[in-house]
Design a protein around this motif. Structure first.
Motif, PDB file in Angstrom:
ATOM      1  N   PRO A  81      32.473  62.209 -58.457  1.00 49.09           N
ATOM      2  CA  PRO A  81      32.690  63.403 -57.946  1.00 49.09           C
ATOM      3  C   PRO A  81      33.164  64.405 -58.909  1.00 49.09           C
ATOM      4  O   PRO A  81      34.007  63.913 -59.845  1.00 49.09           O
ATOM      5  N   GLY A  82      32.682  65.484 -59.027  1.00 51.19           N
ATOM      6  CA  GLY A  82      33.261  66.503 -59.656  1.00 51.19           C
ATOM      7  C   GLY A  82      32.554  66.573 -61.100  1.00 51.19           C
ATOM      8  O   GLY A  82      32.686  67.520 -62.187  1.00 51.19           O
TER       9      GLY A  82
ATOM     10  N   ASP B  68      24.919  73.608 -52.630  1.00 45.97           N
ATOM     11  CA  ASP B  68      25.376  73.344 -53.777  1.00 45.97           C
ATOM     12  C   ASP B  68      23.784  72.927 -54.593  1.00 45.97           C
ATOM     13  O   ASP B  68      23.946  73.416 -55.896  1.00 45.97           O
TER      14      ASP B  68
ATOM     15  N   ASP C  86      31.698  69.076 -52.277  1.00 45.78           N
ATOM     16  CA  ASP C  86      32.374  68.786 -53.591  1.00 45.78           C
ATOM     17  C   ASP C  86      33.764  69.572 -53.423  1.00 45.78           C
ATOM     18  O   ASP C  86      33.699  70.864 -53.518  1.00 45.78           O
TER      19      ASP C  86
ATOM     20  N   ASN D 273      34.201  72.591 -55.532  1.00 42.82           N
ATOM     21  CA  ASN D 273      33.476  73.768 -55.360  1.00 42.82           C
ATOM     22  C   ASN D 273      34.032  74.815 -54.341  1.00 42.82           C
ATOM     23  O   ASN D 273      34.067  74.490 -53.207  1.00 42.82           O
TER      24      ASN D 273
END
Length: 1160
Positions: free
Chosen positions: A200-201, A303, A387, A390
């Motif tokens: 993640p990220g 995304d 996410d 975001n």
């Protein structure tokens, strides 16, 4: 020609069908393997990096292959590690390589198929004609889409650097790589790291995934034609199952996912084709932007399409906050409305056959609304699709959560009720379809018979009150009866029309002929009309309804998302165990997701069908187990309370007691508590057993088995944790914590055991059987993992016969050099009985501290281990000691090489000694000087030698003690087993001896496992002598007997004879303990040919004779201490090996052996 594209004899159709079927199987294999990536390839922690960093390479290896290999060759220990790593990982690495290879082969096959199609190899078939055919169109689109999914799955599940390391390892370790048809280079090009990370990220690499998708070029005309088809057609004809316009994007969701993946093969559309992208978004994504691309892998378009200008612009209308708000509020309203409807339908007795048949469209519409609402809300509120870093995505998600008044519990309840409603409807429809014809025939017969009876009534013959004869009516009713009989089931449309006309005619006859006045005639007419109505209903039961329900009820998008509802499921089961029945319907609904990957595999009659369906069914069953594990967990929570009450609060009632004490012993409060808890446990059991045997995919789930496995899993978890935590020792503690910890652990285990025994009847499982099987499995698994330290080829978890996927034994991080509790226990015992610190008195089976003369431990230790860990524990400890002895003996041999065979001065000394003392039957003149000089010249080598021998001796003593304890308890607890084993053992040995006397007699063949199997039993029952065991295979060693002889006489001065204790150490500062010394030497000699022992004993005999001779000639009255020691060694040797005394008398006159104690 284009009759049936999928026909057996249509080569063109079969070829592409095989490719697509293979694609689905490859994805299942990739998903399966992604759970078995060996952790070392990730090189995550420091220890792995330091240990394996120099033998695991990524693709940089190919740039300087010779350099890396020469570095390896320079360090023998690295080569050794490399070889060990190869042995342990080659199997799994090869499996990964084959999966990677199949991905490459897939795209090569697809390209070859397209070339064949364009080259006219399939007669009268071209790309255009195949795309015009319904099946052809579907298969071509799927073929490209599956390739895209494969690449995304690989990158998502198996990180780039891990893939590279595996490919390089395969390249280095496998012999297959050099074969001519190996396409290693192409596979490496296709699967080299992309820079993408699923963490993640993590930032997305530029031009990802399109540059990855273009590594193997695919025919461009094909790509653009496939995209064209997907843009314009409804290739699966799904819209017919969703007639309402607002459901269109759901109807086309599968196609939308395919389009999403395939667009990456032609990224220019995403970048610059505004009009095309607007068309795609308006058709597929006007009200949704989170999609499921394959078996629940979700993607958020907001995304994913961020880097593409045209795509991003086109999506802006959908992502406009007012649109987001409108969609969210709409679904909130819909879900509230349909939930009320479904709850109404699910009321007991509401869904009756007539009601269902009259309201098919209404019920189906309700189902559609439910499923569409569930799909939208589940996907758009999923954490995995957003996410957290975001800002825009977070804003959109918050907006949805607010406007849809999202509550996961309510959504989950809707899912449960919908699944239940669907399940009941499907079952009813299946039932009605199977009985359709029989019922129709029955109604027809009944109706026609009523008409015949009425005709008879109007003939005036039948005695029905006050009906006068009427021939017209009689003939008319006869005709109607015939008409009813002539209705034909197979021609349903005509039969339906005719039935309606007959119903009208019967209504008219009642009105025009004034038949109302006669109640019985009216009743007959009404009955017949009812039967005719039933016939119309029955003819309307069509299989299409089931198919629509199957399409509408698809839950494959939630294959992974459902996990986020696990805690809610478990919570609701805990509060109300009967919830399990509703969950059953949900699990069955999830199982419908299997149709997606299996459809093509099944059509192609592929042998992969079994393994793929087993993988997905297995995943689902594991999930079912995970959800239902809350039941055993809750049961054990109650059990712990019961244990506490039974062990601490409730007093045992004596056999006799005074009646005034009755109240004290009654203890009504605690007993009521126990009863309440027991009742709670039995309610849980009832809950899980309500689930009925269910077929999940292709795996049959039996609730009784689920409960038993769940109970086992929970037991294993708790017992393994108790063992891990209970056996952690502080090596600095004085005195040792060993006994108190064993006692404490024994009490814990006893608590588990007693409560398990108590509960078994309320849960209807075999408590004792489960207890023994699982505890033995835990201990054996831990022994196996501990012994892995001593093995080159380690036993991995997936190879272990003790580890299981459904009932896993937990692994804990090691707290010291030992891997597991059994290692810690063993090393603690070795630490406290260390021959440098303690003195072992054989007659008492007890160890005393050398300095303080306090008792350290005794054979009671082993009975304590027996009580705590059972026979398995002792047996496991014994096995571990065997491995340690082997390790020590191997170390000893390499040390012998180093300090004796490579040291010239030591060899010269030994040669001189051998010259002086040969022949061995003679007496050595000036013996004292010769022996002392040999000892003096070799003094420096004995310290490591003594240490090695004492360690082996110490472990042998422990093994003897364990064998004694096992044998003792076996004779007590199962005397018949002991007797049977002893007799079988004697009989076998007698047979084998007889065979050696006369080879014509029988002997167990090579492949007969009898001897191996009986050995395992004998060792478990303690019927064996550890001293006779051969631990290692040895080669001939020069000087071996004489080295051991000099070693023994070098140690004798450190010991002295004590009348009550035998040989004891002179000075605690220079510690030597006699029993480990004797047993260590004895074990060592046992590993070699018996003539070495013969020579060794001869040297000792010669030493005794020569020294005694010297004393007599010099008129020294006492017998020298060293001679006493040597004589005692011979005595002990004979005693421990259980050999006849004449073995010693062959080398020493028997009067010396008889008399030497009287001289002392």
């Amino acid at each position: 020609m284009m009759l049936d594209f999928l026909a057996e004899n249509n080569l063109c159709g079969q070829a592409i069908l095989r490719i697509v079927s293979c694609g689905n199987a490859i994805i299942a294999e990739l998903l399966r393997l992604s759970e078995f990536i060996p952790a070392v390839f990730r090189l995550k922690d420091r220890a792995d990096q330091q240990k394996y960093g120099e033998i695991i390479f990524d693709f940089s290896y190919f740039k300087g292959q010779e350099l890396w290999e020469s570095k390896l060759e320079a360090k023998p220990e690295l080569q050794d590690l490399d070889e060990e790593f190869r042995e342990n990982n080659i199997e799994i690495v090869t499996r990964f390589y084959l999966a990677f290879q199949s991905v490459h082969k897939y795209i090569v096959d697809l390209n070859r198929y397209l070339d064949d199609l364009n080259g006219g190899i399939y007669i009268q078939q071209t790309l255009e004609t195949v795309l015009l055919n319904e099946d052809g169109k579907q298969l071509l689109c799927e073929a490209l889409y599956l390739y895209g999914v494969m690449l995304l799955v690989i990158d998502h599940k198996i990180e780039g650097e891990v893939r590279e390391r595996m490919l390089v390892s395969y390249y280095r370790y496998s012999a297959a790589r050099s074969s001519a048809d190996s396409n290693m280079d192409d596979i490496c090009k296709l699967l080299r790291g992309t820079g993408y990370s699923s963490q993640p990220g993590a930032k997305r690499p530029p031009n990802y995934p399109e540059s990855y998708f273009q590594r193997v070029p695919v025919n461009e005309a094909f790509i653009s034609m496939v995209i064209g088809r997907l843009r314009s057609d409804d290739i699966y004809n799904q819209v017919s199952a969703y007639p309402l316009p607002e459901h269109r994007s759901t109807a086309l969701a599968n196609q939308a996912a395919m389009l999403y993946v395939i667009l990456y093969f032609e990224p220019s559309i995403l970048h610059t084709h505004q009009a095309k992208m607007r068309e795609i978004v308006d058709k597929y994504f006007p009200d949704n932007w989170v999609i499921s691309i394959y078996m629940g892998i979700t993607v958020n378009l907001a995304d994913a399409w961020e880097p593409y200008k045209a795509a991003k612009t086109a999506l802006n209308n959908t992502l406009d906050l007012s649109n987001v708000r409108e969609q969210a509020s709409r679904y909130a309203t819909v879900s509230e409305r349909v939930h009320t409807q479904v709850q109404q339908f699910l009321k007991e007795g509401y869904l009756r056959e007539e009601m269902v048949l009259d309201n098919i469209p209404r019920l189906l519409n309700c189902l559609r609304d439910c499923n569409v609402a569930i799909r939208w809300l589940m996907l758009h509120t999923a954490d995995s699709a957003c996410d957290p870093n975001n800002k825009r995505l977070r804003q959109i998600k918050d907006q949805i959560l607010t406007d849809s008044r999202y509550n996961p519990r309510i959504l989950f309840q809707l899912l449960l009720d919908t699944a239940q409603f669907e399940f009941i409807l499907k079952e009813m429809f299946k039932q009605m379809l199977s009985e359709k014809q029989a019922k129709w025939e029955y109604y027809k017969k009944e109706g026609s018979e009523r008409m015949t009876e009425l005709a008879d009534v109007f003939s005036g013959v039948k005695p029905l009150t006050r009906v006068e004869k009427n021939e017209n009516l009689q003939a008319w009713f006869r005709e109607i009866s015939k008409q009813i009989l002539s209705l034909n089931y197979d021609d349903s449309t005509a039969a339906g029309r005719k039935t309606v006309q007959l119903i009208q005619a019967l209504e008219e006859v009642q009105e025009f002929h004034q038949l109302e006045s006669n109640l019985q005639v009216c009743q007959f007419l009404a009955d017949t009309r009812k039967f005719l109505h039933q016939m119309i209903r029955t003819i309307n039961i069509k299989e299409e309804v089931l198919i629509t329900m199957q399409i509408v009820g698809d839950l494959s998008f939630a294959w992974q998302l459902i996990d986020s509802f696990t805690s809610i499921m478990q919570e609701s089961i805990r509060l109300n165990p009967s919830m399990v029945t509703k969950l059953r319907a949900t699990f069955l609904k999830l199982a419908s997701a299997l149709d997606l990957p299996l459809l093509r595999i099944n059509q192609a009659n592929s042998p992969d069908l079994l393994s793929v369906s087993q993988y997905y069914s297995g995943e689902l069953v594991s999930y079912v187990r995970k959800v239902l594990q809350i039941i055993p967990e809750s049961m054990f929570t109650s059990l712990l309370k019961i244990i506490k009450l039974q062990t601490h609060d409730i007093i045992e009632v004596p056999t006799r007691l005074d009646k005034d004490k009755l109240r004290d012993y009654a203890q009504l409060g605690p007993r009521y508590e126990v009863a309440k808890l027991t009742h709670a446990i039995s309610i849980f059991t009832e809950g899980i057993l309500m689930m009925k045997t269910t077929l999940v995919g292709i795996i049959k789930v039996d609730p009784k088995q689920l409960l038993e496995d769940g109970v086992r899993k929970e037991l294993v978890k708790r017992v393994a944790f108790a063992l891990h935590r209970g056996l952690i020792f502080n090596p600095r503690a004085k005195p040792s914590e060993l006994m108190p910890k064993l006692k404490e652990l024994g009490a814990t285990m006893d608590g588990f055991h007693r409560s398990f025994e108590y509960i078994q009847d309320y849960v209807s499982i075999y408590g004792l059987k489960i207890w023994q099987e699982e505890v033995s499995r835990i201990i054996n698994y831990n022994v196996e993992q501990e012994c892995n330290n001593f093995l080159r080829t380690k036993i991995q978890d997936w190879q272990s016969m003790y580890q299981s996927t459904h009932i896993p034994i937990p692994k804990f991080t090691p707290v010291d050099e030992s891997m597991t509790f059994i290692g810690r226990l063993c090393r603690e015992i070795l630490r406290i009985t260390d021959p440098k610190m303690t003195c072992y008195i054989d007659q008492l089976n007890t160890w005393y501290d050398m300095k303080t003369h306090q008792e350290v431990t005794s054979s009671r230790l082993f009975s304590e281990i027996q009580t705590t860990l059972g026979t398995f524990g002792l047996n496991g400890l014994d096995r571990l000691l065997c491995f340690m002895i082997v390790k020590e003996l191997q170390n000893f041999l390499s040390m012998f090489q180093k300090i004796i065979l490579r040291d010239r001065s030591v060899q010269d000394t030994l040669k001189t000694l051998m010259k002086a003392v040969s022949p061995l039957r003679s007496i050595v003149a000036n013996s004292n000087k010769i022996y002392l000089s040999a000892i003096a010249k070799t003094q420096k080598i004995w310290t490591p030698y003594l240490e090695a021998i004492m360690k082996v001796g110490q472990m042998q003593i422990l093994r003897q003690q364990i064998a004694n304890e096992l044998n003792y308890s076996c004779r007590f607890d199962s005397k018949h087993l002991t007797a049977a084993l002893e007799n079988l053992n004697k009989a076998l040995l007698a047979d084998i001896e007889a065979h050696y006397q006369d080879p014509s007699l029988p002997y167990p063949k090579e492949d007969n496992t009898l001897l191996y199997e009986i050995t395992a039993y004998l060792e478990a029952a303690g019927i064996h002598n550890p001293l006779n065991k051969i631990y290692i295979t040895t080669k001939r060693l020069p000087y071996f007997p004489v080295v051991n002889f000099v070693f023994l006489i070098a140690q004798l001065p450190k010991l002295q004879y004590n009348k009550s204790l035998g040989m004891v150490c002179r000075k605690p500062a220079d510690p030597v303990d006699w029993p480990p010394l004797v047993l260590g030497l004895l074990t060592l000699l046992k590993q070699f040919h018996s003539r070495y022992t013969e020579q060794f004993l001869a040297l000792i005999g010669q030493f005794i004779r020569s020294t005694v001779e010297q004393c007599t000639s010099q008129k020294i009255p006492e017998m020298p201490a060293d001679v006493v020691g040597a004589l005692l060694f011979l005595e002990d040797y004979v005693r421990y090996t259980r050999l006849p005394r004449r073995v010693a008398e062959a080398h020493v006159p028997n009067f010396i052996l008889d008399e030497f104690r009287t001289v002392l």
